[in-house]
Motif scaffolding. Structure first.
Motif, PDB file in Angstrom:
ATOM      1  N   PRO A 155       7.676  14.358  34.497  1.00 14.84           N
ATOM      2  CA  PRO A 155       7.875  15.438  35.454  1.00 14.84           C
ATOM      3  C   PRO A 155       9.289  16.022  35.467  1.00 14.84           C
ATOM      4  N   TYR A 156      10.179  15.460  34.663  1.00 12.66           N
ATOM      5  CA  TYR A 156      11.584  15.849  34.695  1.00 12.66           C
ATOM      6  C   TYR A 156      11.755  17.360  34.513  1.00 12.66           C
ATOM      7  N   ARG A 157      12.502  17.949  35.442  1.00  8.93           N
ATOM      8  CA  ARG A 157      12.795  19.388  35.463  1.00  8.93           C
ATOM      9  C   ARG A 157      11.548  20.250  35.654  1.00  8.93           C
ATOM     10  N   ARG A 158      10.536  19.671  36.279  1.00  9.56           N
ATOM     11  CA  ARG A 158       9.320  20.417  36.594  1.00  9.56           C
ATOM     12  C   ARG A 158       9.182  20.473  38.107  1.00  9.56           C
ATOM     13  N   GLY A 159       8.220  21.193  38.585  1.00 14.82           N
ATOM     14  CA  GLY A 159       8.077  21.456  40.001  1.00 14.82           C
ATOM     15  C   GLY A 159       7.609  20.271  40.828  1.00 14.82           C
ATOM     16  N   PRO A 160       7.669  20.443  42.153  1.00 14.95           N
ATOM     17  CA  PRO A 160       7.270  19.369  43.073  1.00 14.95           C
ATOM     18  C   PRO A 160       5.824  18.937  42.895  1.00 14.95           C
ATOM     19  N   ASP A 161       4.932  19.850  42.555  1.00 14.43           N
ATOM     20  CA  ASP A 161       3.527  19.482  42.378  1.00 14.43           C
ATOM     21  C   ASP A 161       3.343  18.528  41.198  1.00 14.43           C
ATOM     22  N   VAL A 162       4.107  18.729  40.145  1.00  8.73           N
ATOM     23  CA  VAL A 162       4.034  17.836  38.984  1.00  8.73           C
ATOM     24  C   VAL A 162       4.615  16.472  39.344  1.00  8.73           C
ATOM     25  N   HIS A 163       5.713  16.465  40.073  1.00  5.34           N
ATOM     26  CA  HIS A 163       6.305  15.196  40.517  1.00  5.34           C
ATOM     27  C   HIS A 163       5.338  14.426  41.409  1.00  5.34           C
ATOM     28  N   ARG A 164       4.659  15.121  42.299  1.00  5.54           N
ATOM     29  CA  ARG A 164       3.701  14.450  43.188  1.00  5.54           C
ATOM     30  C   ARG A 164       2.537  13.870  42.402  1.00  5.54           C
ATOM     31  N   ALA A 165       1.982  14.647  41.491  1.00  8.94           N
ATOM     32  CA  ALA A 165       0.853  14.163  40.691  1.00  8.94           C
ATOM     33  C   ALA A 165       1.268  12.953  39.844  1.00  8.94           C
ATOM     34  N   THR A 166       2.453  13.004  39.265  1.00  6.96           N
ATOM     35  CA  THR A 166       2.935  11.891  38.455  1.00  6.96           C
ATOM     36  C   THR A 166       3.169  10.654  39.316  1.00  6.96           C
ATOM     37  N   ALA A 167       3.790  10.846  40.465  1.00  9.80           N
ATOM     38  CA  ALA A 167       4.035   9.712  41.370  1.00  9.80           C
ATOM     39  C   ALA A 167       2.721   9.077  41.807  1.00  9.80           C
ATOM     40  N   ASP A 168       1.731   9.887  42.121  1.00  8.74           N
ATOM     41  CA  ASP A 168       0.434   9.350  42.541  1.00  8.74           C
ATOM     42  C   ASP A 168      -0.258   8.604  41.399  1.00  8.74           C
ATOM     43  N   GLN A 169      -0.117   9.122  40.180  1.00  9.77           N
ATOM     44  CA  GLN A 169      -0.705   8.463  39.011  1.00  9.77           C
ATOM     45  C   GLN A 169      -0.041   7.101  38.782  1.00  9.77           C
ATOM     46  N   ILE A 170       1.277   7.064  38.850  1.00 12.91           N
ATOM     47  CA  ILE A 170       2.002   5.801  38.681  1.00 12.91           C
ATOM     48  C   ILE A 170       1.652   4.832  39.797  1.00 12.91           C
ATOM     49  N   ASP A 171       1.614   5.319  41.023  1.00  5.55           N
ATOM     50  CA  ASP A 171       1.307   4.469  42.172  1.00  5.55           C
ATOM     51  C   ASP A 171      -0.066   3.816  42.033  1.00  5.55           C
ATOM     52  N   ALA A 172      -1.050   4.579  41.626  1.00  4.69           N
ATOM     53  CA  ALA A 172      -2.405   4.035  41.467  1.00  4.69           C
ATOM     54  C   ALA A 172      -2.451   2.990  40.353  1.00  4.69           C
ATOM     55  N   ALA A 173      -1.805   3.273  39.239  1.00 10.19           N
ATOM     56  CA  ALA A 173      -1.810   2.323  38.123  1.00 10.19           C
ATOM     57  C   ALA A 173      -1.051   1.048  38.474  1.00 10.19           C
ATOM     58  N   VAL A 174       0.092   1.188  39.144  1.00  4.51           N
ATOM     59  CA  VAL A 174       0.865   0.020  39.570  1.00  4.51           C
ATOM     60  C   VAL A 174       0.049  -0.826  40.540  1.00  4.51           C
ATOM     61  N   ALA A 175      -0.664  -0.190  41.452  1.00  2.00           N
ATOM     62  CA  ALA A 175      -1.504  -0.935  42.396  1.00  2.00           C
ATOM     63  C   ALA A 175      -2.551  -1.755  41.652  1.00  2.00           C
ATOM     64  N   THR A 176      -3.164  -1.175  40.647  1.00  2.00           N
ATOM     65  CA  THR A 176      -4.167  -1.882  39.843  1.00  2.00           C
ATOM     66  C   THR A 176      -3.549  -3.081  39.130  1.00  2.00           C
ATOM     67  N   VAL A 177      -2.431  -2.859  38.470  1.00  2.00           N
ATOM     68  CA  VAL A 177      -1.765  -3.933  37.727  1.00  2.00           C
ATOM     69  C   VAL A 177      -1.325  -5.044  38.667  1.00  2.00           C
ATOM     70  N   ALA A 178      -0.691  -4.694  39.764  1.00  4.52           N
ATOM     71  CA  ALA A 178      -0.199  -5.711  40.697  1.00  4.52           C
ATOM     72  C   ALA A 178      -1.340  -6.509  41.306  1.00  4.52           C
ATOM     73  N   GLN A 179      -2.396  -5.832  41.687  1.00  7.16           N
ATOM     74  CA  GLN A 179      -3.543  -6.537  42.267  1.00  7.16           C
ATOM     75  C   GLN A 179      -4.108  -7.540  41.271  1.00  7.16           C
ATOM     76  N   ARG A 180      -4.233  -7.131  40.019  1.00  4.02           N
ATOM     77  CA  ARG A 180      -4.799  -8.003  38.994  1.00  4.02           C
ATOM     78  C   ARG A 180      -3.880  -9.199  38.719  1.00  4.02           C
ATOM     79  N   LEU A 181      -2.578  -8.935  38.576  1.00  5.61           N
ATOM     80  CA  LEU A 181      -1.639 -10.027  38.309  1.00  5.61           C
ATOM     81  C   LEU A 181      -1.534 -10.986  39.483  1.00  5.61           C
ATOM     82  N   ASN A 182      -1.425 -10.459  40.682  1.00  9.13           N
ATOM     83  CA  ASN A 182      -1.342 -11.315  41.872  1.00  9.13           C
ATOM     84  C   ASN A 182      -2.563 -12.200  42.028  1.00  9.13           C
TER      85      ASN A 182
END
Length: 159
Positions: free
Chosen positions: A126-153
């Motif tokens: 999302p670097y140097r792109r608009g807020p909508d791209v940053h939000r979509a990227t953050a949500d994508q990372i957040d969902a994937a991190v939640a999956t990984v953490a839940q599985r590892l924990n």
């Protein structure tokens, strides 16, 4: 990715470190990324960039990158790290497809079944792109991190 993963993983059993394959050493987080992290309930005040080095690659049990290109950059540091290096989206997908009794076997089995990962496993930059791209990227990372953490924990015994 680092901050979200650190917040979700059991701190008694997992250590999370972060390093970049590009960028400047000891720099704060990009303001747009920091704003998205704050929206997700986490601060970035203590974050400072750090370049990847052979010690981090060699000592990690699992290495998660944003893109396949970043994964290749990690493997230039140590090609033997292939079996424990994934993109975040790749590992999140694979972690739900393999059976494992502990975190190490999850990483090992995910590497063995890498061909089952979806074709698009890169987080968009999302670097140097608009807020909508940053939000979509953050949500994508957040969902994937939640999956990984839940599985590892779930794979470590309760204390």
């Amino acid at each position: 990715m680092e901050i979200l993963l650190r917040e979700r993983l059991d701190r008694q059993r997992f250590e999370v470190a972060s390093a970049g394959v590009r960028g400047w050493d000891r720099q704060p987080m990009d303001p747009m990324a920091a704003a998205e992290l704050l929206r997700l309930g986490h601060g970035s005040d203590t974050f400072r960039s750090h370049p990847i080095d052979s010690y981090l690659v060699d000592s990690a049990d699992l290495i998660l990158t944003a893109t396949r290109e970043h994964r290749s950059d990690v493997l230039e540091t140590n090609p033997r790290a292939l079996r424990r290096t994934f993109t975040l989206l790749e590992f999140a997908a694979l972690s739900g497809l393999v059976e494992a009794g502990d975190p190490q076997s999850l990483v090992s089995r995910a590497a063995q079944r890498r061909s089952l990962a979806p074709a698009d496993v890169d987080v968009s930059d999302p670097y140097r792109r608009g807020p909508d791209v940053h939000r979509a990227t953050a949500d994508q990372i957040d969902a994937a991190v939640a999956t990984v953490a839940q599985r590892l924990n779930a794979l470590v015994p309760a204390s």
